[in-house]
Design a protein around this motif. Structure first.
Motif, PDB file in Angstrom:
ATOM      1  N   ASP A 130      14.465 -33.092 -65.949  1.00  0.00           N
ATOM      2  CA  ASP A 130      15.290 -31.968 -65.464  1.00  0.00           C
ATOM      3  C   ASP A 130      14.490 -30.979 -64.620  1.00  0.00           C
ATOM      4  N   ASN A 131      13.423 -31.488 -63.985  1.00  0.00           N
ATOM      5  CA  ASN A 131      12.555 -30.580 -63.229  1.00  0.00           C
ATOM      6  C   ASN A 131      12.631 -30.866 -61.730  1.00  0.00           C
ATOM      7  N   HIS A 132      12.279 -29.844 -60.942  1.00  0.00           N
ATOM      8  CA  HIS A 132      12.150 -30.060 -59.497  1.00  0.00           C
ATOM      9  C   HIS A 132      10.781 -30.699 -59.219  1.00  0.00           C
ATOM     10  N   LYS A 133      10.573 -31.127 -57.962  1.00  0.00           N
ATOM     11  CA  LYS A 133       9.333 -31.845 -57.663  1.00  0.00           C
ATOM     12  C   LYS A 133       8.790 -31.447 -56.283  1.00  0.00           C
ATOM     13  N   PRO A 134       8.610 -30.142 -56.059  1.00  0.00           N
ATOM     14  CA  PRO A 134       7.881 -29.781 -54.835  1.00  0.00           C
ATOM     15  C   PRO A 134       6.491 -30.397 -54.916  1.00  0.00           C
ATOM     16  N   GLU A 135       5.919 -30.749 -53.783  1.00  0.00           N
ATOM     17  CA  GLU A 135       4.611 -31.418 -53.835  1.00  0.00           C
ATOM     18  C   GLU A 135       3.798 -31.086 -52.588  1.00  0.00           C
ATOM     19  N   MET A 136       2.482 -31.108 -52.763  1.00  0.00           N
ATOM     20  CA  MET A 136       1.605 -30.971 -51.609  1.00  0.00           C
ATOM     21  C   MET A 136       0.659 -32.168 -51.601  1.00  0.00           C
ATOM     22  N   MET A 137       0.144 -32.478 -50.436  1.00  0.00           N
ATOM     23  CA  MET A 137      -0.820 -33.573 -50.343  1.00  0.00           C
ATOM     24  C   MET A 137      -1.957 -33.187 -49.419  1.00  0.00           C
ATOM     25  N   ILE A 138      -3.118 -33.761 -49.703  1.00  0.00           N
ATOM     26  CA  ILE A 138      -4.293 -33.618 -48.839  1.00  0.00           C
ATOM     27  C   ILE A 138      -4.736 -35.038 -48.466  1.00  0.00           C
ATOM     28  N   ALA A 139      -4.932 -35.279 -47.182  1.00  0.00           N
ATOM     29  CA  ALA A 139      -5.281 -36.624 -46.712  1.00  0.00           C
ATOM     30  C   ALA A 139      -6.728 -36.973 -47.059  1.00  0.00           C
ATOM     31  N   LEU A 140      -6.922 -38.181 -47.587  1.00  0.00           N
ATOM     32  CA  LEU A 140      -8.266 -38.712 -47.865  1.00  0.00           C
ATOM     33  C   LEU A 140      -8.688 -39.715 -46.786  1.00  0.00           C
ATOM     34  N   SER A 141      -7.774 -40.000 -45.864  1.00  0.00           N
ATOM     35  CA  SER A 141      -8.038 -40.914 -44.747  1.00  0.00           C
ATOM     36  C   SER A 141      -7.125 -40.464 -43.617  1.00  0.00           C
ATOM     37  N   ASN A 142      -7.211 -41.133 -42.474  1.00  0.00           N
ATOM     38  CA  ASN A 142      -6.210 -40.932 -41.439  1.00  0.00           C
ATOM     39  C   ASN A 142      -4.862 -41.279 -42.073  1.00  0.00           C
ATOM     40  N   PHE A 143      -3.903 -40.343 -42.078  1.00  0.00           N
ATOM     41  CA  PHE A 143      -2.690 -40.527 -42.880  1.00  0.00           C
ATOM     42  C   PHE A 143      -1.448 -40.305 -42.026  1.00  0.00           C
ATOM     43  N   TRP A 144      -0.457 -41.184 -42.208  1.00  0.00           N
ATOM     44  CA  TRP A 144       0.797 -41.097 -41.448  1.00  0.00           C
ATOM     45  C   TRP A 144       1.969 -40.905 -42.411  1.00  0.00           C
ATOM     46  N   LEU A 145       2.894 -40.016 -42.029  1.00  0.00           N
ATOM     47  CA  LEU A 145       4.083 -39.813 -42.845  1.00  0.00           C
ATOM     48  C   LEU A 145       5.246 -39.331 -41.996  1.00  0.00           C
ATOM     49  N   LEU A 146       6.442 -39.484 -42.541  1.00  0.00           N
ATOM     50  CA  LEU A 146       7.630 -38.825 -42.003  1.00  0.00           C
ATOM     51  C   LEU A 146       7.840 -37.529 -42.773  1.00  0.00           C
ATOM     52  N   HIS A 147       8.288 -36.467 -42.062  1.00  0.00           N
ATOM     53  CA  HIS A 147       8.453 -35.174 -42.734  1.00  0.00           C
ATOM     54  C   HIS A 147       9.538 -34.374 -42.041  1.00  0.00           C
ATOM     55  N   GLY A 148      10.726 -34.339 -42.632  1.00  0.00           N
ATOM     56  CA  GLY A 148      11.793 -33.474 -42.154  1.00  0.00           C
ATOM     57  C   GLY A 148      12.380 -33.874 -40.803  1.00  0.00           C
ATOM     58  N   PHE A 149      13.524 -33.303 -40.474  1.00  0.00           N
ATOM     59  CA  PHE A 149      14.169 -33.574 -39.191  1.00  0.00           C
ATOM     60  C   PHE A 149      13.418 -32.900 -38.048  1.00  0.00           C
ATOM     61  N   LYS A 150      13.262 -33.639 -36.953  1.00  0.00           N
ATOM     62  CA  LYS A 150      12.728 -33.035 -35.732  1.00  0.00           C
ATOM     63  C   LYS A 150      13.746 -32.017 -35.222  1.00  0.00           C
ATOM     64  N   CYS A 151      13.333 -31.193 -34.264  1.00  0.00           N
ATOM     65  CA  CYS A 151      14.304 -30.276 -33.682  1.00  0.00           C
ATOM     66  C   CYS A 151      15.316 -31.101 -32.873  1.00  0.00           C
TER      67      CYS A 151
END
Length: 400
Positions: A130-151
């Protein structure tokens, strides 16, 4: 009462994980095909094990027996539960398009699924707690991700540049992003084929010859198609996300914060992740796991987002990364050989050695910790770190 304890985490062997990084980091012999995540925390589904004078004890049980180890601030805010979960991830293949609920959404969803009699380990279960899951990350290598809608303007440009998606640009011009995204996620197979197959066919050769830039969404569509063995007659609506979401490349040491409702997906690389203690994931595609489009569309944040990159920690000093929430804080602690750092914990803290070797001392206790080894430090503990071999550790706790 001891102030520090050795802590052993739990491995997760999800199919998207790599096969070498975590065994090397933890100095263990490989027995599984995939090593995806290493968890340090007290989440009920995979609590870490504390080494005490009386033997091993789960961190969950230890904190239930010794709630003062959490600290006054932590208990006032979060009760007698460790509020965070620390992880190391090795992302070899893309993770699902996913987002996490707010605290209120999680409480409602968890109660509804409980009332419906869906077992916690049922693959069709969406809310694991029953908890939320905000999260942060720090890259340990060259890292690729998708994040949110572009403008919106960037999404329109991306669609117009591809003949098979041009009609979508016209559609988006008169629609909200939320309605537009919902229509795409609910699209039938024939429609997905009309949008995606012309791009896949046109770019296949360039992809095979490594001629596509990694900032190009076409690259990730082809990569994901191959990595996840998605067939042409069973296309996944999640592939369309590459044309709508920000493709973010983080260098080693850089990070990003994922707020509730923001859609995201890790694509490739290794990272440190610190989050609220939850396993609530609402998935929207690119996964063999349970996909819940109805829940996804209910809680997705369709705001246009410019990714805010967290800068690397400065060298040669203990540094706490900024986060906008109260549930956790991640600190970076570099140490040189034969140097000493002294500090005091206000709340229950997990220390993980990322590189090098150190001794950790508190209340007449002394632990020697190497890369991959961790300790739990009780609240209100004065401790000293002594560098045996140059390296650094990360500490998970609460913002002060």
């Amino acid at each position: 009462m001891a102030g520090i304890y050795p802590l052993n985490g739990s491995l997760q062997y999800y199919a998207w994980g790599g096969n070498q990084y975590l065994p090397d980091f933890l100095h263990i012999t490989k027995t599984q095909a995939h090593y995806a995540e290493y968890w340090l925390g007290a989440h009920p589904s995979a609590p870490s094990q504390l080494i005490t004078a009386d033997g091993e004890l789960s961190l969950l049980d230890f904190l239930q027996q010794n709630p003062t180890a959490l600290g006054t601030q932590s208990r006032q805010l979060f009760g007698d539960n460790l509020p965070y979960l620390l992880k190391i991830l090795d992302v070899a293949n893309p993770l699902s398009i996913q987002l996490h609920p707010t605290k209120k959404q999680a409480e409602i969803g968890f109660a509804q699924e409980n009332a419906a009699g869906i077992a916690l380990n049922d693959p069709k279960r969406t809310y694991k707690d029953d908890n939320h899951k905000p999260e942060m990350m720090i890259a340990l290598s060259n890292f690729w991700l998708l994040h949110g809608f572009k403008c919106r303007a960037d999404i329109l440009d991306t669609l117009r540049q591809r003949p098979s998606l041009a009609e979508l640009a016209t559609k988006l011009a008169s629609q909200s992003l939320a309605d537009f995204y919902a229509d795409i996620m609910l699209a039938k197979q024939e429609q997905l084929a009309q949008w995606l197959l012309p791009i896949i066919d046109a770019q296949q050769k360039a992809y095979e010859q490594n001629q596509l830039a990694m900032q190009n969404p076409d690259y990730w569509v082809l990569y994901t198609l191959h990595a996840m063995k998605i067939s042409r007659d069973k296309l996944d609506a999640g592939l369309m996300s590459f044309y709508m979401f920000n493709i973010v490349n983080l260098q080693v040491g850089e990070g990003i914060f994922q707020a509730a409702g923001v859609p995201h997906a890790y694509l490739r690389g290794q990272n440190i992740e610190l989050m609220a203690c939850s396993d609530n994931v609402i998935r929207g595609g690119l996964t063999p796991k349970h996909v819940d489009i109805e829940q996804l569309l209910k809680i997705i944040d369709c705001s246009e987002i410019v990714p805010q990159i967290i800068a690397p920690a400065p060298q040669n000093q203990v540094y706490t990364y900024p986060t906008p929430i109260a549930d956790f804080a991640l600190s970076n602690m570099p140490y040189a050989k034969n140097t000493e750092i002294s500090d005091r914990t206000l709340n229950g803290t997990i220390l993980l050695v990322m590189a090098g070797e150190m001794t950790l001392e508190a209340r007449q206790q002394k632990l020697t910790l190497k890369q991959g080894q961790a300790a739990f430090i009780e609240a209100d503990t004065d401790y000293r770190v002594y560098g045996m071999q140059e390296g650094y550790a990360v500490l998970a706790g609460l913002p002060i």
